[in-house]
Design a protein around this motif. Structure first.
Motif, short mmCIF file in Angstrom:
data_model
loop_
_atom_site.label_atom_id
_atom_site.label_comp_id
_atom_site.label_asym_id
_atom_site.label_seq_id
_atom_site.Cartn_x
_atom_site.Cartn_y
_atom_site.Cartn_z
N GLY A 164 0.69 -1.52 -0.05
CA GLY A 164 -0.08 -0.16 0.08
C GLY A 164 0.89 1.53 0.17
O GLY A 164 0.30 2.28 -0.20
N SER A 165 1.97 1.09 0.18
CA SER A 165 2.87 2.24 0.39
C SER A 165 3.84 2.44 -1.10
O SER A 165 4.51 3.22 -1.18
CB SER A 165 4.09 2.36 1.41
OG SER A 165 3.29 2.31 2.78
N SER A 215 6.26 4.48 4.45
CA SER A 215 5.95 3.21 5.30
C SER A 215 5.13 3.43 6.45
O SER A 215 5.67 4.39 7.35
CB SER A 215 7.24 2.37 5.57
OG SER A 215 6.87 1.31 6.68
N THR A 217 4.35 1.83 9.11
CA THR A 217 5.09 1.24 10.36
C THR A 217 6.60 1.59 10.39
O THR A 217 7.08 1.80 11.34
CB THR A 217 5.13 -0.39 10.25
OG1 THR A 217 5.59 -0.81 8.94
CG2 THR A 217 3.81 -0.85 10.25
N THR A 220 9.04 -2.31 7.82
CA THR A 220 8.67 -3.32 6.83
C THR A 220 9.96 -3.52 6.24
O THR A 220 10.92 -2.55 5.67
CB THR A 220 7.75 -2.52 5.68
OG1 THR A 220 6.69 -2.45 6.49
CG2 THR A 220 7.44 -3.73 4.43
N GLU A 362 -6.01 -8.65 -0.44
CA GLU A 362 -5.29 -8.37 0.90
C GLU A 362 -6.70 -8.12 1.79
O GLU A 362 -6.85 -8.48 2.81
CB GLU A 362 -4.26 -7.23 1.13
CG GLU A 362 -3.65 -7.37 2.11
CD GLU A 362 -2.33 -6.46 2.03
OE1 GLU A 362 -1.40 -7.03 1.80
OE2 GLU A 362 -2.57 -5.33 2.44
O1 F6P Z 1 1.80 -6.66 2.46
C1 F6P Z 1 1.36 -6.19 4.09
C2 F6P Z 1 1.33 -4.93 4.46
O2 F6P Z 1 1.17 -4.89 5.71
C3 F6P Z 1 0.52 -4.36 3.63
O3 F6P Z 1 -0.90 -4.01 4.12
C4 F6P Z 1 0.84 -2.64 3.47
O4 F6P Z 1 0.27 -2.00 2.60
C5 F6P Z 1 2.52 -3.13 3.40
O5 F6P Z 1 2.67 -4.38 3.98
C6 F6P Z 1 3.27 -1.98 3.56
O6 F6P Z 1 3.42 -1.66 4.98
P1 F6P Z 1 4.14 -0.34 5.63
O7 F6P Z 1 3.51 0.76 5.01
O8 F6P Z 1 4.13 -0.55 7.01
O9 F6P Z 1 5.52 -0.40 5.14
#
Ligand code: F6P
Length: 549
Positions: A164-165, A215, A217, A220, A362
């Protein structure tokens, strides 16, 4: 429909009266009726099965439905509680129950006067504060007031993110390339193997390159690995003091942005009520704003806002996201369709199918319902697709004559998004022709009338037709219409999730692989370590090591 006739928690879709009625209807005359006959019988079919939402026109007359089907499908949506679920989402209720979160990506495109609150948080005000900060940053980059460490203007931006990013960013960048003008080129890096960045480093000048780390989080694996490679490159080529000048970020994790060294003025936040795959409207869209300018980015948001309003106020019978969800559900449950193809007839939308893939799969690729019980019906379909004519020369054979039943969505715009109208008319002609061919087919009788009489030749040339498609028609591909298109599908996914009874906003299914990948990384680093993987993984690791991994 009274509240009492809506689905109560724990009711399975199969137990809803409309589901039973639909099943009976599906296995009746409609199962074998050819769409050619349905068109011949109902002169009002096109009027009946077309509708508009903002600038998007949907023609869903080429579906294996009649007025009864539609009445029953809409009744199902009511009984499943689509209206109640929609209102709960817009009200900021914690409909993402497994993560105890609200789902308010709609607030990201709210007008300043719109009211979105979660507890004490005024979401609208917070959203606009970040948008204004993004605007200042984007303008300063474009004007050269924000520049690289050595005093050069930024000519290139690299968005680092995944899922999603990344997918929304890539899709919007490609779709709106004709709005970029002389603004910086934007590149995207997502995959973990490092090749995208390795290739970019060969053509980019570090002194004129701005990285945007996206991101939610900021943990990732793929994104952080790429961000650290980029960081080392800037440090090596421009010196350690350059990091703060060459990295911007969009994240909810401020501590991690601190630790990475992201300048306080170059970071843009969002909130846990924004799901990754619904985040393109947030600071995750920063790279898009850098490419098309902030006024165009605001048009993109305004486009989505129009669809939010349509979704909220249009009756279920005339509601575009609801219509798309009901049709998908119809084929998924009663025609055995396990996939749906997305076919845009504008090459600029070539990444749109991949974006929709994450958005759908997803969200609705689940076997457990929101209340924890196992589902009793099939849930999300496989979503796939490719841009128009490339797809025709690749997999349309299967769509026309294969044994699989694949409903499709065609996406078409009236005007070209940057090429000549002569070329664009060819794309239009192909799109309309393919939709007609899928619907009407070509019978043995047609072929014999055309002079093909040999039985084998006829057999190979017969197109059965009766293969359904929707056509989504835009006046042109612009920030506003792209925003509308994406929002239509976001709400479609949500409605499908309500019909299935699943929580469309968590993604537990991607966690296990992530955890295992970390133990394999450890195992690759220390071959003697005792954590044993499964036998096949151990065998492949040994083979990989012998081959130089
Ligand atoms: O693929 C799993 C996921 O958690 C997605 O839902 C999300 O878009 C992607 O990883 C990236 O996560 P982040 O934006 O925290 O790096």
């Amino acid at each position: 429909m009274s509240q009492s006739r809506q689905r109560s928690p724990g009711t399975f879709p199969r137990d809803l009266p409309a589901f039973a009625a639909l099943a009976e209807h599906a296995y009746g005359a409609i199962a074998t009726a050819h769409m050619k006959t349905l068109f011949a019988r109902d002169k009002k079919r096109v009027t009946r099965f077309t509708l508009d939402a903002a600038d998007v026109h949907l023609d869903y007359s080429r579906n294996r439905i009649n007025a009864t089907t539609w009445r029953l499908l809409v009744a199902l949506a009511r009984e499943a509680g689509v209206e109640r679920a929609r209102d709960a989402m817009f009200a900021g209720e914690h409909i993402n129950a497994t993560e105890d979160r609200a789902v308010l990506h709609v607030a990201l495109r709210a007008a300043p006067r719109d009211r979105f609150r979660i507890g004490k948080q005024n979401c609208t005000a917070d959203v606009h504060r970040v948008l204004d900060a993004m605007e200042q940053f984007v303008r300063a980059v474009h004007a050269g007031r924000i520049q690289g460490h050595t005093g050069h203007r930024f000519t290139d931006v690299v968005n680092i993110g995944i899922g999603g990013s990344d997918l929304g960013v890539v899709t919007a960048l490609r779709a709106l390339e004709h709005y970029r003008g002389k603004r910086p080129r934007v590149h995207c890096v997502s995959n973990v193997d490092g090749t995208q960045l390795a290739d970019l480093k060969k053509i980019l000048n570090p002194a004129t390159t701005l990285f945007v780390v996206c991101s939610k989080t900021f943990t990732t694996q793929e994104t952080m690995a790429n961000a650290h490679v980029a960081r080392r490159w800037i440090q090596r080529t421009l010196g350690p003091g350059a990091i703060a000048d060459h990295f911007a970020a969009a994240s909810t994790n401020h501590e991690a942005m601190d630790a990475f060294g992201v300048h306080r003025q170059y970071r843009f936040g969002f909130w846990d009520w924004v799901g990754g795959r619904f985040s393109i409207w947030s600071a995750v869209g920063l790279s898009v704003a850098l490419a098309i300018g902030m006024p165009a980015f605001r048009d993109f948001l305004a486009g989505a806002r129009k669809i939010d309003r349509h979704f909220r106020v249009a009756p279920l019978e005339r509601n575009m996201p609801v219509a798309l969800a009901l049709l998908a559900f119809w084929y998924n449950q009663f025609f055995g369709a396990d996939s749906q193809a997305i076919l845009p007839y504008d090459n600029r939308l070539e990444r749109f199918p991949a974006f929709l893939q994450q958005m759908h799969m997803e969200s609705n690729g689940k076997s457990v319902r929101a209340d924890g019980a196992s589902v009793s019906i099939d849930t999300g379909m496989v979503i796939w697709g490719e841009a128009g004519n490339n797809a025709q020369h690749s997999f349309y054979q299967l769509l026309h004559q294969g044994t699989r039943f694949v409903p499709v969505d065609f996406i078409l715009s009236a005007r070209s998004s940057g090429a000549g109208m002569a070329e664009h008319r060819l794309a239009i002609a192909n799109c309309l022709a393919q939709a007609s061919a899928l619907m009407a087919g070509q019978s043995a009788r047609d072929l014999r009338a055309a002079g093909i009489v040999d039985a084998s030749s006829v057999a190979h040339r017969v197109h059965p037709g009766n293969r359904p498609s929707n056509t989504l028609l835009l006046p042109e591909l612009s920030p506003a219409t792209l925003g509308q298109l994406i929002a239509i599908y976001e709400h479609k996914v949500f409605v499908e999730g309500v019909l299935f009874g699943v929580n469309s906003f968590d993604q537990w299914g991607v966690q296990l692989g992530k955890v295992l990948a970390n133990s394999v990384v450890q195992r690759l680093k220390k071959p003697t370590q005792s954590n044993q993987l499964d036998a096949t993984a151990e065998h492949l690791l040994a083979r990989l090591r012998r081959l130089g991994s």
